[in-house]
Structure formats: C-alpha cells, structure tokens
Design an enzyme around this catalytic site. Structure first.
Site, PDB file in Angstrom:
ATOM      1  N   ASP A   1       0.845  -1.162  -0.082  1.00  0.00           N
ATOM      2  CA  ASP A   1      -0.166   0.008   0.170  1.00  0.00           C
ATOM      3  C   ASP A   1       0.778   1.332   0.028  1.00  0.00           C
ATOM      4  OD1 ASP A   1      -2.217  -1.524   0.153  1.00  0.00           O
ATOM      5  OD2 ASP A   1      -2.519  -1.249   2.279  1.00  0.00           O
ATOM      6  N   ARG A   2       0.451   2.396  -0.630  1.00  0.00           N
ATOM      7  CA  ARG A   2       0.885   3.500  -0.390  1.00  0.00           C
ATOM      8  C   ARG A   2       1.701   4.003   0.981  1.00  0.00           C
ATOM      9  NH1 ARG A   2      -1.124   9.268  -2.904  1.00  0.00           N
ATOM     10  NH2 ARG A   2      -0.027  10.779  -1.694  1.00  0.00           N
TER      11      ARG A   2
END
Length: 250
Positions: free
Chosen positions: A74-75
């Site tokens: 995830d970012r």
C-alpha cells in the site's frame, strides 16, 4: 542482509540506498511510506506526482532493463518490497507468491490491542463498494483471509497501544488493516479503517519488517529485514522496542 536504519528520499540516487538485497534474480528494497508503488489512475501518485517505479531505472545495476514489481505494498505501508530483475525471474517470483511460498512478517502499532498474546484472525474479505475501488470490508461471502498475530509489546502509559507482529497467510488487498480494525484494534494512522487523519500525522504504523524467499532448493532461503521507519519509532519505543537492538544500530 539488513540495511542500517536511515531515511533517504525517493530520488534516483536515494532509491539505491534503499536496496536491502541484490542478486541475479531479484532486488529487495525498503519502500518508504507515503508513495505509491506504481503509476495509475486517480490517487495513485503522491503530491509530487511521483510513483516509486518512476525511479527503477536507477536499479538496473548493469542489466538492459529496470526491475519490475513482483508484488505491491500500500501507498502508506513501508518496508520490504521485492522487484524481479528480468522477465523469467519475475515469473518465478510470481509463482512463489501465488503458492504462498514467500513468508512475510509485518510490524504494526495498533490502538488498544488484544487481551491474549497470540492468535489467528480468520475473516473473509470483500470489496466495500464499486465506488471505493480497493477498499475492503469483512464479508462472510468474500474471499478467505487469514492472519496470524503475536504481541511483541504493550505501552505502559495512559494511551493503550500494542506492538504486533502480523503474518498474512493469504494476500488480500488491505488484509492486515481490515483484520485489525475488525478485531477492534485498528492500526495507528489508518485513515480508511481506523481513526487516523486524512492528511498529516500520524502516518500509518504498518511496516513490512521481514520477508523470506525460497529462491533455490539447494540454498537457504533469502531472509531480509527492513529497518524501522522514523515515524514508527516513538510509539514502538513506548511499547518496549529498543532502538539499539536494531541491526546496524551504533
């Protein structure tokens, strides 16, 4: 092979400093929090307009093409990220992921925490809605999702925090974040499934701490550990983590 803790940026030269492991088949890098791994439609880039793969050309190390992502984080998740160095290697890594041969351990700091010292979360997950894209929710009709967890430490102050080691047995999108929130102890800084802010502090306290890759039947698996990122150190310390115990620490 573990890199000493540091906080470089994500420019072409800085990403080289984030290489934790390199061999003929793969690279393992220490992904920073706050930058998406790949380019795409809306919300896929950070405020500077960059994605992590924009810098992969600096990681060719003599090969004709840059490496490519073998999986994703995830970012806002930091830590161990595997890149395949050529097409055949990437395909082999893909099969290892598909058959759950690559083991991953994440560190998280959660709000509150479980009463027990270890356990298993077995909660199927499904898409929250078409409008929310990748967002997930507990769904009895969803895909199977299993996470093992172990308490590594607890805070002693008035704010209850718990330091967890999380081992995803399956690899569903946002699995660890949804599972922790579903158990009543969301990850600190989670702006989607917890009470974290949309912007600013605290950042998501989820870190891909260790990854083990069985590349060869005739050699021990490659085991790599990513240093604790700066934004997690204070809360981990409150839960009993000792910075001087970190590999590479002075």
């Amino acid at each position: 092979m573990t890199k000493a803790a540091n906080e470089p940026g994500t420019g072409p030269l800085d990403i080289v400093a984030r290489v934790l492991h390199r061999d003929g088949l793969m690279l393992i890098i220490d992904k920073p929090s706050g930058i998406p791994v790949h380019r795409g439609p809306r919300n896929s880039r950070d405020k500077s307009g960059a994605a992590l793969e924009d810098y992969f050309d600096a990681l060719r190390f003599g090969l004709p093409r840059p490496p490519v992502l073998a999986h994703r984080l995830d970012r806002d998740t930091s830590g161990c990220l595997i890149l395949g160095r050529h097409r055949k290697a990437t395909a082999s890594l893909g099969l290892l992921f598909k058959h759950n041969k690559i083991s991953k351990t994440y560190w998280a700091v959660v709000e509150g925490g479980p009463d027990a010292d270890s356990g298993v979360i077995d909660v199927p997950l499904g898409r929250l809605s078409e409008e929310r894209g990748w967002w997930q929710k507990p769904d009895p009709n969803g895909l199977p999702a299993t996470t093992n967890w172990t308490v590594l430490g607890r805070s002693a102050g008035t704010v209850a925090l718990t330091w967890l080691a999380l081992e995803p047995i399956t690899g569903r999108t946002h699995q660890l974040r949804v599972h922790c929130a579903a158990m009543g102890w969301p990850i600190v800084g989670d702006s989607i499934y917890g009470s974290g802010p949309r912007d600013g502090e605290p950042k998501l306290h989820l870190h891909a701490r260790e990854i083990t890759v069985p590349l060869s039947k005739n050699k021990p698996p490659v085991r790599v550990c990513a240093p604790v990122p700066a934004h997690m150190r204070d809360r981990l310390t409150a839960c009993g983590w000792i910075a001087s115990s970190e590999p590479g620490a002075p």
